[in-house]
Design a protein around this motif. Sequence first.
Motif, PDB file in Angstrom:
ATOM      1  N   ALA A  80      -5.297  18.800  -6.936  1.00  0.00           N
ATOM      2  CA  ALA A  80      -4.785  19.708  -7.972  1.00  0.00           C
ATOM      3  C   ALA A  80      -5.862  20.711  -8.392  1.00  0.00           C
ATOM      4  CB  ALA A  80      -4.285  18.923  -9.171  1.00  0.00           C
ATOM      5  N   ALA A  81      -7.100  20.247  -8.518  1.00  0.00           N
ATOM      6  CA  ALA A  81      -8.187  21.158  -8.883  1.00  0.00           C
ATOM      7  C   ALA A  81      -8.389  22.217  -7.808  1.00  0.00           C
ATOM      8  CB  ALA A  81      -9.473  20.360  -9.108  1.00  0.00           C
ATOM      9  N   GLY A  82      -8.263  21.811  -6.534  1.00  0.00           N
ATOM     10  CA  GLY A  82      -8.395  22.763  -5.452  1.00  0.00           C
ATOM     11  C   GLY A  82      -7.288  23.813  -5.486  1.00  0.00           C
ATOM     12  N   GLU A 116      -3.259   1.157 -12.757  1.00  0.00           N
ATOM     13  CA  GLU A 116      -3.457   2.377 -11.973  1.00  0.00           C
ATOM     14  C   GLU A 116      -4.373   2.111 -10.786  1.00  0.00           C
ATOM     15  OE1 GLU A 116      -5.213   5.185 -14.664  1.00  0.00           O
ATOM     16  OE2 GLU A 116      -7.224   4.387 -14.353  1.00  0.00           O
ATOM     17  N   HIS A 117      -4.121   2.871  -9.731  1.00  0.00           N
ATOM     18  CA  HIS A 117      -5.006   2.866  -8.567  1.00  0.00           C
ATOM     19  C   HIS A 117      -5.860   4.117  -8.705  1.00  0.00           C
ATOM     20  CE1 HIS A 117      -6.554   3.198  -4.545  1.00  0.00           C
ATOM     21  NE2 HIS A 117      -6.103   1.991  -4.274  1.00  0.00           N
ATOM     22  N   ARG A 118      -7.061   3.955  -9.213  1.00  0.00           N
ATOM     23  CA  ARG A 118      -7.929   5.084  -9.547  1.00  0.00           C
ATOM     24  C   ARG A 118      -8.268   5.913  -8.307  1.00  0.00           C
ATOM     25  NH1 ARG A 118      -7.477   7.887 -13.451  1.00  0.00           N
ATOM     26  NH2 ARG A 118      -7.968   9.608 -12.120  1.00  0.00           N
ATOM     27  N   GLY A 119      -8.442   5.295  -7.150  1.00  0.00           N
ATOM     28  CA  GLY A 119      -8.790   6.041  -5.939  1.00  0.00           C
ATOM     29  C   GLY A 119      -7.728   7.065  -5.575  1.00  0.00           C
ATOM     30  N   ILE A 120      -6.477   6.674  -5.621  1.00  0.00           N
ATOM     31  CA  ILE A 120      -5.388   7.607  -5.298  1.00  0.00           C
ATOM     32  C   ILE A 120      -5.301   8.684  -6.365  1.00  0.00           C
ATOM     33  CG2 ILE A 120      -2.882   7.819  -5.039  1.00  0.00           C
ATOM     34  CD1 ILE A 120      -2.964   4.990  -3.771  1.00  0.00           C
ATOM     35  N   LEU A 121      -5.452   8.315  -7.622  1.00  0.00           N
ATOM     36  CA  LEU A 121      -5.399   9.315  -8.691  1.00  0.00           C
ATOM     37  C   LEU A 121      -6.547  10.316  -8.573  1.00  0.00           C
ATOM     38  CD1 LEU A 121      -4.347   7.040 -11.658  1.00  0.00           C
ATOM     39  CD2 LEU A 121      -2.946   8.739 -10.474  1.00  0.00           C
ATOM     40  N   ASP A 122      -7.727   9.853  -8.165  1.00  0.00           N
ATOM     41  CA  ASP A 122      -8.868  10.762  -7.972  1.00  0.00           C
ATOM     42  C   ASP A 122      -8.582  11.771  -6.862  1.00  0.00           C
ATOM     43  OD1 ASP A 122     -10.242   9.518 -10.014  1.00  0.00           O
ATOM     44  OD2 ASP A 122     -11.510   8.320  -8.671  1.00  0.00           O
ATOM     45  N   VAL A 123      -7.975  11.314  -5.780  1.00  0.00           N
ATOM     46  CA  VAL A 123      -7.616  12.219  -4.676  1.00  0.00           C
ATOM     47  C   VAL A 123      -6.605  13.252  -5.157  1.00  0.00           C
ATOM     48  CG1 VAL A 123      -6.441  12.332  -2.436  1.00  0.00           C
ATOM     49  CG2 VAL A 123      -8.182  10.589  -2.844  1.00  0.00           C
ATOM     50  N   LEU A 124      -5.593  12.822  -5.900  1.00  0.00           N
ATOM     51  CA  LEU A 124      -4.592  13.751  -6.419  1.00  0.00           C
ATOM     52  C   LEU A 124      -5.206  14.749  -7.404  1.00  0.00           C
ATOM     53  CD1 LEU A 124      -1.610  11.289  -6.934  1.00  0.00           C
ATOM     54  CD2 LEU A 124      -1.868  13.015  -5.134  1.00  0.00           C
ATOM     55  N   ALA A 128       0.813  -1.225   0.000  1.00  0.00           N
ATOM     56  CA  ALA A 128       0.000   0.000   0.000  1.00  0.00           C
ATOM     57  C   ALA A 128       0.844   1.272   0.000  1.00  0.00           C
ATOM     58  CB  ALA A 128      -0.964  -0.010   1.176  1.00  0.00           C
ATOM     59  N   PRO A 129       1.914   1.351   0.791  1.00  0.00           N
ATOM     60  CA  PRO A 129       2.732   2.574   0.724  1.00  0.00           C
ATOM     61  C   PRO A 129       3.323   2.814  -0.663  1.00  0.00           C
ATOM     62  CG  PRO A 129       3.304   1.299   2.669  1.00  0.00           C
ATOM     63  CD  PRO A 129       2.385   0.449   1.836  1.00  0.00           C
ATOM     64  N   HIS A 130       3.649   1.747  -1.362  1.00  0.00           N
ATOM     65  CA  HIS A 130       4.185   1.893  -2.709  1.00  0.00           C
ATOM     66  C   HIS A 130       3.121   2.419  -3.662  1.00  0.00           C
ATOM     67  CE1 HIS A 130       8.068   0.121  -1.849  1.00  0.00           C
ATOM     68  NE2 HIS A 130       7.438  -0.809  -1.165  1.00  0.00           N
ATOM     69  N   LEU A 131       1.872   1.958  -3.510  1.00  0.00           N
ATOM     70  CA  LEU A 131       0.788   2.446  -4.365  1.00  0.00           C
ATOM     71  C   LEU A 131       0.467   3.906  -4.076  1.00  0.00           C
ATOM     72  CD1 LEU A 131      -1.706  -0.541  -4.528  1.00  0.00           C
ATOM     73  CD2 LEU A 131      -0.364   0.422  -6.392  1.00  0.00           C
ATOM     74  N   ALA A 132       0.561   4.310  -2.827  1.00  0.00           N
ATOM     75  CA  ALA A 132       0.298   5.708  -2.491  1.00  0.00           C
ATOM     76  C   ALA A 132       1.363   6.615  -3.100  1.00  0.00           C
ATOM     77  CB  ALA A 132       0.253   5.881  -0.978  1.00  0.00           C
ATOM     78  N   ALA A 133       2.593   6.151  -3.103  1.00  0.00           N
ATOM     79  CA  ALA A 133       3.690   6.938  -3.669  1.00  0.00           C
ATOM     80  C   ALA A 133       3.725   6.870  -5.186  1.00  0.00           C
ATOM     81  CB  ALA A 133       5.021   6.458  -3.095  1.00  0.00           C
ATOM     82  N   GLN A 134       3.273   5.761  -5.740  1.00  0.00           N
ATOM     83  CA  GLN A 134       3.335   5.524  -7.187  1.00  0.00           C
ATOM     84  C   GLN A 134       2.036   4.844  -7.615  1.00  0.00           C
ATOM     85  OE1 GLN A 134       5.986   6.458  -9.099  1.00  0.00           O
ATOM     86  NE2 GLN A 134       4.872   5.802 -10.887  1.00  0.00           N
ATOM     87  N   PRO A 135       0.961   5.623  -7.863  1.00  0.00           N
ATOM     88  CA  PRO A 135      -0.343   5.007  -8.171  1.00  0.00           C
ATOM     89  C   PRO A 135      -0.451   4.413  -9.573  1.00  0.00           C
ATOM     90  CG  PRO A 135      -0.547   7.390  -8.170  1.00  0.00           C
ATOM     91  CD  PRO A 135       0.853   7.069  -7.729  1.00  0.00           C
ATOM     92  N   ILE A 136       0.551   4.608 -10.406  1.00  0.00           N
ATOM     93  CA  ILE A 136       0.590   3.976 -11.723  1.00  0.00           C
ATOM     94  C   ILE A 136       1.829   3.088 -11.737  1.00  0.00           C
ATOM     95  CG2 ILE A 136       0.776   4.331 -14.215  1.00  0.00           C
ATOM     96  CD1 ILE A 136      -0.633   7.032 -13.764  1.00  0.00           C
TER      97      ILE A 136
END
Length: 71
Positions: free
Chosen positions: A65-67, A53-61, A2-10
């Motif tokens: 960015a939009a904010g 890709e981990h879509r959940g992490i990408l959606d948060v990012l 999980a830490p690797h996916l959070a750091a690198q979602p693709i």
Amino acid sequence: MAPHLAAQPIINSQYLQSAVGLTKPQAERALKTLARVGALTARNSAKRNVVWEHRGILDVLDAYAAGLRRQ
């Protein structure tokens, strides 16, 4: 993992092999398991060198960015 996916979602198999130290079969099995439970989705339709890709992490990012752009 999980830490690797959070750091690198693709990711791909090669990333898991180098970052986590898995063998190629272990990395492929891990990716397929994560896809089966819905944690990852394939970004391409290749039979080899699939990019996941981990879509959940990408959606948060994307939301973050939009904010930043609104401020």
